[in-house]
Scaffold this motif. Structure first.
Motif, PDB file in Angstrom:
ATOM      1  N   GLU A   1     -13.248   2.019  -5.456  1.00  0.00           N
ATOM      2  CA  GLU A   1     -12.240   1.592  -4.502  1.00  0.00           C
ATOM      3  C   GLU A   1     -12.740   0.338  -3.807  1.00  0.00           C
ATOM      4  O   GLU A   1     -13.795   0.351  -3.172  1.00  0.00           O
ATOM      5  CB  GLU A   1     -11.969   2.698  -3.481  1.00  0.00           C
ATOM      6  CG  GLU A   1     -10.841   2.362  -2.531  1.00  0.00           C
ATOM      7  CD  GLU A   1     -10.536   3.491  -1.573  1.00  0.00           C
ATOM      8  OE1 GLU A   1      -9.489   4.130  -1.724  1.00  0.00           O
ATOM      9  OE2 GLU A   1     -11.354   3.730  -0.666  1.00  0.00           O
ATOM     10  N   GLY A   2     -11.986  -0.753  -3.937  1.00  0.00           N
ATOM     11  CA  GLY A   2     -12.436  -2.004  -3.354  1.00  0.00           C
ATOM     12  C   GLY A   2     -13.767  -2.412  -3.959  1.00  0.00           C
ATOM     13  O   GLY A   2     -13.944  -2.409  -5.178  1.00  0.00           O
TER      14      GLY A   2
ATOM     15  N   ASN B   1     -16.047   5.098   1.418  1.00  0.00           N
ATOM     16  CA  ASN B   1     -15.026   4.936   2.448  1.00  0.00           C
ATOM     17  C   ASN B   1     -14.615   6.262   3.090  1.00  0.00           C
ATOM     18  O   ASN B   1     -13.508   6.388   3.601  1.00  0.00           O
ATOM     19  CB  ASN B   1     -13.801   4.237   1.847  1.00  0.00           C
ATOM     20  CG  ASN B   1     -14.124   2.833   1.391  1.00  0.00           C
ATOM     21  OD1 ASN B   1     -14.808   2.096   2.091  1.00  0.00           O
ATOM     22  ND2 ASN B   1     -13.662   2.455   0.207  1.00  0.00           N
TER      23      ASN B   1
ATOM     24  N   ALA C   1     -10.408  -1.085   2.706  1.00  0.00           N
ATOM     25  CA  ALA C   1      -9.961   0.245   2.300  1.00  0.00           C
ATOM     26  C   ALA C   1      -9.931   1.153   3.524  1.00  0.00           C
ATOM     27  O   ALA C   1     -10.750   1.013   4.429  1.00  0.00           O
ATOM     28  CB  ALA C   1     -10.918   0.804   1.248  1.00  0.00           C
TER      29      ALA C   1
ATOM     30  N   ARG D   1       0.826  -1.207   0.000  1.00  0.00           N
ATOM     31  CA  ARG D   1       0.000   0.000   0.000  1.00  0.00           C
ATOM     32  C   ARG D   1       0.855   1.250   0.000  1.00  0.00           C
ATOM     33  O   ARG D   1       0.415   2.320  -0.414  1.00  0.00           O
ATOM     34  CB  ARG D   1      -0.915  -0.013   1.244  1.00  0.00           C
ATOM     35  CG  ARG D   1      -1.953   1.116   1.258  1.00  0.00           C
ATOM     36  CD  ARG D   1      -3.008   0.867   0.201  1.00  0.00           C
ATOM     37  NE  ARG D   1      -3.951   1.979   0.096  1.00  0.00           N
ATOM     38  CZ  ARG D   1      -3.859   2.960  -0.773  1.00  0.00           C
ATOM     39  NH1 ARG D   1      -2.844   3.002  -1.615  1.00  0.00           N
ATOM     40  NH2 ARG D   1      -4.773   3.912  -0.823  1.00  0.00           N
TER      41      ARG D   1
ATOM     42  N   GLN E   1      -7.492   9.785  -2.534  1.00  0.00           N
ATOM     43  CA  GLN E   1      -7.402   8.660  -3.462  1.00  0.00           C
ATOM     44  C   GLN E   1      -6.046   7.980  -3.386  1.00  0.00           C
ATOM     45  O   GLN E   1      -5.941   6.748  -3.435  1.00  0.00           O
ATOM     46  CB  GLN E   1      -7.666   9.150  -4.890  1.00  0.00           C
ATOM     47  CG  GLN E   1      -7.642   8.054  -5.949  1.00  0.00           C
ATOM     48  CD  GLN E   1      -7.812   8.622  -7.348  1.00  0.00           C
ATOM     49  OE1 GLN E   1      -7.825   9.847  -7.532  1.00  0.00           O
ATOM     50  NE2 GLN E   1      -7.948   7.757  -8.340  1.00  0.00           N
TER      51      GLN E   1
ATOM     52  N   TRP F   1      -5.722   3.215  -4.596  1.00  0.00           N
ATOM     53  CA  TRP F   1      -6.037   1.871  -4.105  1.00  0.00           C
ATOM     54  C   TRP F   1      -6.202   0.931  -5.303  1.00  0.00           C
ATOM     55  O   TRP F   1      -7.036   1.161  -6.175  1.00  0.00           O
ATOM     56  CB  TRP F   1      -7.319   1.923  -3.288  1.00  0.00           C
ATOM     57  CG  TRP F   1      -7.701   0.636  -2.645  1.00  0.00           C
ATOM     58  CD1 TRP F   1      -8.530  -0.305  -3.146  1.00  0.00           C
ATOM     59  CD2 TRP F   1      -7.266   0.138  -1.379  1.00  0.00           C
ATOM     60  NE1 TRP F   1      -8.644  -1.351  -2.283  1.00  0.00           N
ATOM     61  CE2 TRP F   1      -7.890  -1.113  -1.182  1.00  0.00           C
ATOM     62  CE3 TRP F   1      -6.417   0.630  -0.389  1.00  0.00           C
ATOM     63  CZ2 TRP F   1      -7.695  -1.866  -0.035  1.00  0.00           C
ATOM     64  CZ3 TRP F   1      -6.224  -0.117   0.750  1.00  0.00           C
ATOM     65  CH2 TRP F   1      -6.850  -1.353   0.922  1.00  0.00           C
TER      66      TRP F   1
ATOM     67  N   ASP G   1      -4.040   8.104  -0.839  1.00  0.00           N
ATOM     68  CA  ASP G   1      -3.729   7.809   0.564  1.00  0.00           C
ATOM     69  C   ASP G   1      -2.522   8.609   1.052  1.00  0.00           C
ATOM     70  O   ASP G   1      -1.737   8.138   1.883  1.00  0.00           O
ATOM     71  CB  ASP G   1      -3.496   6.315   0.786  1.00  0.00           C
ATOM     72  CG  ASP G   1      -3.778   5.894   2.232  1.00  0.00           C
ATOM     73  OD1 ASP G   1      -4.605   6.551   2.888  1.00  0.00           O
ATOM     74  OD2 ASP G   1      -3.171   4.918   2.700  1.00  0.00           O
TER      75      ASP G   1
ATOM     76  N   ASP H   1      -6.717  -2.367 -12.794  1.00  0.00           N
ATOM     77  CA  ASP H   1      -5.761  -1.502 -12.103  1.00  0.00           C
ATOM     78  C   ASP H   1      -5.098  -0.514 -13.067  1.00  0.00           C
ATOM     79  O   ASP H   1      -4.855   0.647 -12.704  1.00  0.00           O
ATOM     80  CB  ASP H   1      -4.693  -2.338 -11.409  1.00  0.00           C
ATOM     81  CG  ASP H   1      -5.188  -2.903 -10.085  1.00  0.00           C
ATOM     82  OD1 ASP H   1      -6.267  -2.481  -9.630  1.00  0.00           O
ATOM     83  OD2 ASP H   1      -4.490  -3.770  -9.501  1.00  0.00           O
TER      84      ASP H   1
ATOM     85  N   ARG I   1      -5.491  10.874   5.214  1.00  0.00           N
ATOM     86  CA  ARG I   1      -6.859  10.397   5.409  1.00  0.00           C
ATOM     87  C   ARG I   1      -7.700  11.407   6.168  1.00  0.00           C
ATOM     88  O   ARG I   1      -8.862  11.148   6.440  1.00  0.00           O
ATOM     89  CB  ARG I   1      -6.837   9.054   6.163  1.00  0.00           C
ATOM     90  CG  ARG I   1      -6.073   7.976   5.420  1.00  0.00           C
ATOM     91  CD  ARG I   1      -5.930   6.700   6.238  1.00  0.00           C
ATOM     92  NE  ARG I   1      -5.066   5.745   5.542  1.00  0.00           N
ATOM     93  CZ  ARG I   1      -4.664   4.583   6.041  1.00  0.00           C
ATOM     94  NH1 ARG I   1      -5.072   4.220   7.258  1.00  0.00           N
ATOM     95  NH2 ARG I   1      -3.876   3.785   5.349  1.00  0.00           N
TER      96      ARG I   1
END
Length: 431
Positions: free
Chosen positions: A349-350, A357, A33, A6, A281, A21, A283, A223, A286
């Motif tokens: 995401e996920g 999230n 996430a 990550r 997005q 992600w 990360d 991805d 947060r």
């Protein structure tokens, strides 16, 4: 295929670009996430009759101010009946605008002073940042549009520090917001450290191209599409910032050279929203705050055909014409919130979206600008908190502390606290 960490970065000379992600980051047991937490503040209250839904529950209609949020109606929770008691005078006399902003996210009663002995409280975002900040490149991100002073008298004996800052790292240390998009971009992506890049005006993506090419074969089709979308967003922000720097010069005013930031208020707000989205997005952080305008802002809105100042109009005395203009300013701000939420919702995401999230609080520390009240505050909570919030509802409370909401959100982000400010417990009904 070996999974990606990550924390993987695209690296260049003095530059590191975080990745969004990706499915390739999944371990044999797919991690959840991360949750994001942001607070957006607007000054001077709102025209509550045009803000408040007439019905509680799921069967509510968005009033005129909130109508721009129709595309994300099922992603928001309208909260009414919450109050921030420490924004009231409590014997300190006038200064409601400074207290409203000072108390909104800290739950504390700001010490009335225009000297160096400011004292407030740590804000909820910084409670989270102190526990979670080590997990990301930036512990938190503080954004704004209006410049502000950190000293002097800005509201009836209250320091400008209270009127200019939403985030407080401690009770004596406000965190100044950044209003220049180019400096925010530099902070997010480490630009400005390579003189060669500055001379050649090359894109940050040029400096990580080799790393990017070696990464692509390791990614699946989904991805690679996400990476293309993410890097396109980064490049578009670069180009927009560059355009402002290339605009023809104008005669400088007597007070000095203006910064190269958008002169158009909406474009400025939206560019900051884009930077916030990219920061979440990728990360990079947060936790974020966004002060849409300083406390007591008297900004005019000529593009809305409103030449009067916002603060001036907020003292409406129930004048119908002034109330109608206040509603239009409130609706303009809600439109910018819709822009941010639609961006977050558009990013997968996920098993969900970036908005799923996230937990985004939007509101003001004043209810009605003429009354200067700090109860029945206008507050919207957007996002699903990773499945811990059920949106698409209007929740009506009866004189409950706004700080109960912060306690509940800190629980969800993994930073449980027993109390915050004058909280009396968790805010019921979010799920």
């Amino acid at each position: 295929m070996k999974s990606l960490s990550r924390r993987t970065l695209l690296r260049g000379v003095g530059i590191g670009v975080s990745l969004p992600w990706l499915e390739a980051m999944a371990a044999p047991k797919r991690p959840r996430a991360p949750l994001r937490f942001a607070v957006l503040y607007v000054p001077n209250g709102v025209h509550m009759p045009d803000w408040t839904p007439s019905k509680a529950g799921t069967d509510f209609t968005l009033p005129s101010i909130l109508e721009p949020l129709r595309s994300v109606r099922d992603e928001i929770t309208v909260l009414t009946g919450l109050e921030q008691r420490n924004a009231f005078a409590l014997g300190d006399g006038p200064g409601d605008h400074a207290r409203a902003l000072g108390a909104f996210l800290t739950g504390a009663h700001p010490h009335k002073t225009n000297g160096a002995n400011i004292k407030n409280g740590i804000s909820a975002d910084q409670v989270a940042a102190q526990k979670l900040g080590h997990l990301t490149r930036l512990p938190s991100l503080e954004l704004g549009v209006d410049r502000g002073a950190q000293s002097g008298n800005c509201d009836s004996g209250y320091s400008c520090a209270y009127s200019s800052n939403l985030a407080w790292k401690s009770d004596t240390m406000p965190l100044a917001k950044e209003v220049d998009p180019s400096l925010v971009f530099d902070r997010l992506f480490g630009m400005g450290v390579d003189p060669k890049r500055d001379r050649q005006k090359r894109s940050i993506l040029d400096f990580v191209a080799r790393d990017l090419e070696s990464l692509k074969p390791r990614l699946g089709k989904t991805d690679n599409r996400k990476m293309d979308e993410y890097l396109t967003a980064v490049r578009e922000i670069e180009q927009r910032i560059a355009r402002f720097g290339q605009m023809p010069p104008v005669d400088a005013p007597a007070f000095g050279r203006p910064e190269e930031i958008p002169s158009d208020n909406q474009e400025h707000i939206r560019l900051m929203c884009d930077l916030l989205v990219v920061a979440f997005q990728s990360d990079i952080t947060r936790i974020a705050t966004f002060l849409v305008a300083n406390a007591g802002s008297n900004k005019s809105y000529p593009h809305l055909e409103i030449p009067e100042g916002h603060h001036e109009l907020s003292h409406h005395g129930r004048n119908p014409e002034k109330l109608q203009k206040i509603s239009r300013i409130n609706r303009f701000h809600a439109t910018q919130l819709a822009y941010l939420l639609e961006k977050l919702k558009s990013i997968g995401e996920g098993d969900g979206t970036l908005l799923d999230n996230s937990m985004i609080v939007y509101g003001s520390g004043i209810g009605d600008g003429d009354r200067h009240n700090h109860d029945d505050l206008p507050v919207v909570l957007a996002g699903r908190g990773g499945g811990t919030v059920k949106p698409g509802r209007h929740l009506r409370y009866e004189k409950l502390p706004l700080n109960n909401l912060y306690v509940s959100l800190l629980d969800r982000i993994g930073v449980p606290v027993d109390t915050f400010g004058d909280s009396t417990g968790r805010l019921a009904g979010l799920v």
